[in-house]
Enzyme design. Sequence first.
Site, PDB file in Angstrom:
ATOM      1  N   CYS A  70      48.354  37.078  38.867  1.00 16.35           N
ATOM      2  CA  CYS A  70      47.422  37.187  37.742  1.00 16.35           C
ATOM      3  C   CYS A  70      45.997  37.099  38.280  1.00 16.35           C
ATOM      4  CB  CYS A  70      47.711  36.036  36.761  1.00 16.35           C
ATOM      5  SG  CYS A  70      46.561  35.885  35.384  1.00 16.35           S
ATOM      6  N   GLY A  71      45.066  37.669  37.561  1.00  9.91           N
ATOM      7  CA  GLY A  71      43.662  37.537  37.945  1.00  9.91           C
ATOM      8  C   GLY A  71      43.203  36.088  37.954  1.00  9.91           C
TER       9      GLY A  71
END
Length: 194
Positions: A70-71
């Site tokens: 995930c970012g």
Amino acid sequence: MKYIFIASAVLALSCTKNQPITEKPEVIMEQQKNVDPIYQFKVKDITGGEFNLADLKGKKVLIVNTASKCGLTPQFEQLEELYQKYKDQNFVIIGFPTNDFMSQDPGTNEEIAEFCKLNYGVTFPMMSKIVVKGDNKEPLYQYLTQKDKNGLGDFDVEWNFQKFLINEEGKLAKVINPKVSPTDAEITNWIEGK
């Protein structure tokens, strides 16, 4: 079409569905007087062993749903920093991997544990992968997101790295947006009782 989807996803993440808690502390205490604490739950740790939340009595707890792709995954670093700073002050972090948001944690528990240790040096307790939204939501997350169970409010798990703060009595105290850094003053002040 791809850009519309990405723009929609970014917009959805930036729109907060969860309203901030505005009630006075005495009102919240009254609302939570008859709700059970989190100590009723037992979950599986990342190796499949039982983790009894009753063992956390008297501690402040940060519960966070995590993802490896995930970012926001770099938040593992700040979570570990927070844990190291406060772990000897009746504070613990519990991470719950989930694949619920755009399949951003597809690995096995073993792969997730190795990723967290190798890439971020995670030492705080990590649990087995769970579901945090929808019909098959883990019972602990039902508690965290439903006012009739937690006494504080109804909340959506908006994305990976949403933080639920549990007080020393085992009751939900705050819900922190996924984009807020684990080392933000809102969290550290709460831990320190400011």
